[in-house]
Design an enzyme around this catalytic site. Structure first.
Site, PDB file in Angstrom:
ATOM      1  N   SER A  20      30.640  39.455  32.889  1.00  0.00           N
ATOM      2  CA  SER A  20      31.979  38.894  33.024  1.00  0.00           C
ATOM      3  C   SER A  20      32.428  38.227  31.731  1.00  0.00           C
ATOM      4  O   SER A  20      31.638  37.567  31.040  1.00  0.00           O
ATOM      5  CB  SER A  20      32.000  37.867  34.159  1.00  0.00           C
ATOM      6  OG  SER A  20      33.247  37.199  34.215  1.00  0.00           O
ATOM      7  N   THR A  54      39.044  43.882  36.176  1.00  0.00           N
ATOM      8  CA  THR A  54      39.050  43.394  37.553  1.00  0.00           C
ATOM      9  C   THR A  54      40.439  42.882  37.908  1.00  0.00           C
ATOM     10  O   THR A  54      40.986  42.020  37.220  1.00  0.00           O
ATOM     11  CB  THR A  54      38.011  42.271  37.742  1.00  0.00           C
ATOM     12  OG1 THR A  54      36.706  42.809  37.519  1.00  0.00           O
ATOM     13  CG2 THR A  54      38.074  41.694  39.144  1.00  0.00           C
ATOM     14  N   HIS A  73      36.486  41.358  46.076  1.00  0.00           N
ATOM     15  CA  HIS A  73      35.971  40.214  45.322  1.00  0.00           C
ATOM     16  C   HIS A  73      34.945  39.428  46.139  1.00  0.00           C
ATOM     17  O   HIS A  73      34.898  38.200  46.089  1.00  0.00           O
ATOM     18  CB  HIS A  73      37.102  39.295  44.873  1.00  0.00           C
ATOM     19  CG  HIS A  73      36.914  38.738  43.493  1.00  0.00           C
ATOM     20  ND1 HIS A  73      37.578  39.231  42.402  1.00  0.00           N
ATOM     21  CD2 HIS A  73      36.110  37.757  43.022  1.00  0.00           C
ATOM     22  CE1 HIS A  73      37.212  38.552  41.324  1.00  0.00           C
ATOM     23  NE2 HIS A  73      36.315  37.649  41.676  1.00  0.00           N
TER      24      HIS A  73
END
Length: 388
Positions: free
Chosen positions: A107, A155, A276
């Site tokens: 991330s 994302t 998510h």
């Protein structure tokens, strides 16, 4: 061995015993009342198997490929934010996934630099959110490419619906003296977790991958605040980013067939059917319920992955039987990381690998690519098709 565990559920139990309360609650949280989080897990239990008992394959092939990378099993580490469950964080996950022969998603909100993660596992996919203008987003992607990232994950499933009916654990913006004193009682109750961070340094709450290499990293909440005030991207923006990246490209957060088709049409390599992990819009159905309709919408034109609720190797097999190419896991490996660090992440992957292999044997399938809906017993009311 005392350190070894035989299930993801046991990793979860150990993580709960070893983590401070606020850190643990941040891991298990779901938005609002948590109905999506619960359905992600419950839905897998509603699917049955149709096993066979003879002429079973003596060898089974679990390997697959995702975004051009050859994987030894159809399970990847999903990108997750600041990993304050273990001092080595994403680097430990990278080493474990490399040992297991699979990829890691890192991330942009992670706590370890992409250069360190990609060095530990060359099969690194870098994940971005749309934070700031086009040039800032592209700058992060270019830094990741220079570090050796093999693919980009954008994302999109986040609407800032972070309220929880049971309350949210407090997450500090920075670890100043006052904050440390406030969290000290929780840390003292978890001496093993505390010793690890005292030895290696307290959790880093900055996001080094949000800026060019060498620049001072913003705090997690500093970056999050910028994100909140960034206008959401358009499909034109996502198409532009894919063109600029010029390599394997995944759109993560798909639950609507129309969005799956748009991702395909802009030339994405892959999509991930995701809500998510139950942390976006609550009351969204479990991803495994939505998977068949999305697979039907895009066929073989694009790689379809799934994340959300995977806790067993048999869950992986069910997703593959319904058309997924592979799955991404989040909480499962974070519990392993909290339980035993790098070895715990590898342990979780081995548990899933063994479960996939056992399920293939029982179903009479010699490869994960042979799985089909015929291997499952699907209740008539299982699916949740979104009209488009």
């Amino acid at each position: 061995m005392a350190e070894w565990f035989e299930s993801v559920a046991e990793a979860h139990r150990r993580a709960r015993r070893r983590l401070p309360k606020s850190v643990y609650l941040a891991l298990v949280a779901g938005s609002e009342r948590g109905s999506t989080l619960e359905d992600n897990i419950r839905a897998f239990g509603e699917l049955g198997f149709a096993p066979r008992v003879a002429d079973l394959p003596s060898e089974r092939d679990l390997s697959t490929s995702v975004m051009g990378q050859e994987l030894s099993l159809p399970v990847l580490a999903s990108p997750t934010g600041v990993q304050a469950v273990h001092p080595e964080g994403e680097v430990a996950v990278a080493r474990a996934t490399a040992e297991a022969g699979t990829a890691i998603g890192l991330s942009a909100f992670g706590s370890r630099a992409v250069e360190d993660v990609a060095e530990a596992n060359p099969m690194t996919f870098f994940q971005v959110y749309w934070v700031g203008d086009r040039e800032k987003v592209l700058g992060r992607a270019q830094r990741a490419k220079a570090a050796g990232a093999k693919g980009l994950i954008v994302t999109l499933d986040w609407c800032f619906a972070t309220g929880r009916d049971w309350g949210s654990p407090p997450i500090p913006e920075k670890l100043d003296l006052r904050t440390k004193l406030g969290f000290a009682p929780q840390g003292l109750l978890r001496p093993r977790w505390l010793r690890g961070f005292l030895r290696h340094g307290l959790p880093d709450l900055t996001t080094p991958n949000m800026v060019p290499r060498g620049e001072e990293a913003p705090t997690f909440f500093g970056a999050y605040g910028q994100w909140m005030f960034t206008p959401p991207p358009t499909w034109e923006d996502i198409a532009w980013l894919r063109e600029q990246w010029g390599g394997p490209f995944m759109v993560k957060g798909i639950t609507h067939p129309a969005d799956a088709r748009r991702a395909r049409d802009i030339g994405a390599t892959a999509i991930s059917v995701s809500n998510h992990g139950g942390n976006n819009l609550d009351s969204t159905p479990a991803t495994i319920r939505l998977l068949p309709a999305i697979v039907e919408a895009v066929g073989d034109d694009i790689e379809v992955l799934l994340d959300g609720g995977v806790r067993r190797g048999s869950d992986v097999v069910k997703a593959l039987a319904l058309g997924a190419r592979a799955v991404l896991i989040g909480r499962a490996y974070l519990w392993g990381l909290a339980a035993e660090g790098q070895a715990g992440v590898r342990n979780v992957l081995d548990v899933l690998r063994n479960g996939i292999d056992s399920s293939l044997l029982a179903l009479g399938r010699s490869s994960v690519h042979d799985l089909s809906p015929e291997d499952l017993i699907v209740p008539p009311d299982f699916g949740r098709e979104i009209r488009s």
